[in-house]
Design an enzyme around this catalytic site. Structure first.
Site, PDB file in Angstrom:
ATOM      1  N   ARG A  17      -1.878  17.534  20.819  1.00  0.00           N
ATOM      2  CA  ARG A  17      -1.974  18.485  21.678  1.00  0.00           C
ATOM      3  C   ARG A  17      -1.176  18.922  22.790  1.00  0.00           C
ATOM      4  O   ARG A  17       0.057  17.968  22.246  1.00  0.00           O
ATOM      5  CB  ARG A  17      -2.813  18.255  22.976  1.00  0.00           C
ATOM      6  CG  ARG A  17      -4.965  17.226  22.874  1.00  0.00           C
ATOM      7  CD  ARG A  17      -5.269  18.497  23.293  1.00  0.00           C
ATOM      8  NE  ARG A  17      -4.892  19.528  24.008  1.00  0.00           N
ATOM      9  CZ  ARG A  17      -5.825  19.537  25.314  1.00  0.00           C
ATOM     10  NH1 ARG A  17      -6.907  18.829  25.133  1.00  0.00           N
ATOM     11  NH2 ARG A  17      -5.422  20.750  26.498  1.00  0.00           N
ATOM     12  N   ARG A  73       0.903  33.457  13.728  1.00  0.00           N
ATOM     13  CA  ARG A  73       1.515  33.887  12.068  1.00  0.00           C
ATOM     14  C   ARG A  73       3.050  34.370  12.145  1.00  0.00           C
ATOM     15  O   ARG A  73       3.316  34.019  11.556  1.00  0.00           O
ATOM     16  CB  ARG A  73       0.830  34.689  11.833  1.00  0.00           C
ATOM     17  CG  ARG A  73      -0.944  34.711  12.228  1.00  0.00           C
ATOM     18  CD  ARG A  73      -1.313  35.621  11.621  1.00  0.00           C
ATOM     19  NE  ARG A  73      -1.924  36.896  13.024  1.00  0.00           N
ATOM     20  CZ  ARG A  73      -3.120  36.376  13.339  1.00  0.00           C
ATOM     21  NH1 ARG A  73      -3.370  35.351  13.569  1.00  0.00           N
ATOM     22  NH2 ARG A  73      -3.172  37.451  14.983  1.00  0.00           N
ATOM     23  N   CYS A  84      -9.194  30.707  18.192  1.00  0.00           N
ATOM     24  CA  CYS A  84      -8.321  31.170  19.658  1.00  0.00           C
ATOM     25  C   CYS A  84     -10.247  32.037  20.302  1.00  0.00           C
ATOM     26  O   CYS A  84     -10.417  31.765  20.135  1.00  0.00           O
ATOM     27  CB  CYS A  84      -8.296  32.943  20.066  1.00  0.00           C
ATOM     28  SG  CYS A  84      -5.826  33.020  19.821  1.00  0.00           S
ATOM     29  N   GLU A  87     -10.011  29.150  27.570  1.00  0.00           N
ATOM     30  CA  GLU A  87     -10.198  28.250  28.690  1.00  0.00           C
ATOM     31  C   GLU A  87     -11.717  28.151  29.618  1.00  0.00           C
ATOM     32  O   GLU A  87     -11.426  29.449  29.987  1.00  0.00           O
ATOM     33  CB  GLU A  87      -9.366  27.676  29.049  1.00  0.00           C
ATOM     34  CG  GLU A  87      -8.616  26.104  29.293  1.00  0.00           C
ATOM     35  CD  GLU A  87      -9.281  25.294  28.467  1.00  0.00           C
ATOM     36  OE1 GLU A  87      -9.594  24.454  29.365  1.00  0.00           O
ATOM     37  OE2 GLU A  87      -8.765  25.916  26.713  1.00  0.00           O
ATOM     38  N   ARG A  99      -3.444  26.356  25.615  1.00  0.00           N
ATOM     39  CA  ARG A  99      -3.400  25.025  25.688  1.00  0.00           C
ATOM     40  C   ARG A  99      -3.598  25.303  23.785  1.00  0.00           C
ATOM     41  O   ARG A  99      -4.003  26.084  23.373  1.00  0.00           O
ATOM     42  CB  ARG A  99      -4.928  24.479  25.622  1.00  0.00           C
ATOM     43  CG  ARG A  99      -4.215  23.916  27.138  1.00  0.00           C
ATOM     44  CD  ARG A  99      -5.538  23.047  27.891  1.00  0.00           C
ATOM     45  NE  ARG A  99      -6.081  23.322  29.564  1.00  0.00           N
ATOM     46  CZ  ARG A  99      -5.735  23.560  30.668  1.00  0.00           C
ATOM     47  NH1 ARG A  99      -5.498  25.338  30.245  1.00  0.00           N
ATOM     48  NH2 ARG A  99      -5.518  23.506  31.470  1.00  0.00           N
ATOM     49  N   ARG A 125      -1.006  16.665  31.797  1.00  0.00           N
ATOM     50  CA  ARG A 125      -1.284  14.812  30.928  1.00  0.00           C
ATOM     51  C   ARG A 125      -0.472  14.224  31.328  1.00  0.00           C
ATOM     52  O   ARG A 125       0.147  13.883  30.573  1.00  0.00           O
ATOM     53  CB  ARG A 125      -1.603  15.452  29.284  1.00  0.00           C
ATOM     54  CG  ARG A 125      -2.554  16.052  29.581  1.00  0.00           C
ATOM     55  CD  ARG A 125      -4.252  15.116  29.452  1.00  0.00           C
ATOM     56  NE  ARG A 125      -4.385  13.715  29.352  1.00  0.00           N
ATOM     57  CZ  ARG A 125      -4.926  13.325  28.361  1.00  0.00           C
ATOM     58  NH1 ARG A 125      -5.556  14.192  27.975  1.00  0.00           N
ATOM     59  NH2 ARG A 125      -5.045  12.056  27.877  1.00  0.00           N
TER      60      ARG A 125
END
Length: 130
Positions: A17, A73, A84, A87, A99, A125
């Site tokens: 992640r 890319r 894609c 969120e 993210r 996080r």
């Protein structure tokens, strides 16, 4: 070796992640920040192109100028399956946030992976080791 013999696994499918934020919603800044995020993830985890299975990107609803996969890319991942998505729009969530979830083959255990959070996403996080 007989039928049912289990061989030691030298590699496993793992997920990695990361996240970053942008200051302004422009295609140039999305590309810059996604390339920086991917560079850091690849470097810290010694990822090789052939290790990759797929990559999922999400963007918060306040980002609409470019697909994060377009930056991937540019980074050289055009032959890797990229996706894609938007969120969830959660009250109090980190704005202008991108993210990434990378699926890869690696000999590393989960505890050996280094998740990367840059810019305004650094606190997302803070429970994960560096």
């Amino acid at each position: 070796m007989g039928v049912g013999t289990i061989l030691p696994v030298s590699s496993a499918v793992r997920a990695l992640r990361g996240a970053t934020t942008i200051d302004v919603d422009t295609a140039e800044q999305i590309e810059e920040r996604i390339v920086a995020l991917l560079s850091e993830l690849f470097e810290r985890n010694e990822i090789h192109h052939d290790d990759l299975i797929s990559i999922v990107f999400t963007a918060t609803s306040d980002i609409s100028s470019a697909f994060p996969a377009a930056a991937a890319r540019v980074f050289g991942l055009g032959d890797v399956p990229l996706l894609c998505a938007q969120e969830l729009d959660i009250v109090g969530g980190t704005p202008l946030c991108l993210r990434v979830l990378i699926h890869l083959n690696t000999p590393r255990g989960r505890d050996e992976l280094h998740h990367v959070y840059l810019e305004g996403a650094q606190g997302l996080r803070d429970d994960l080791p560096e």
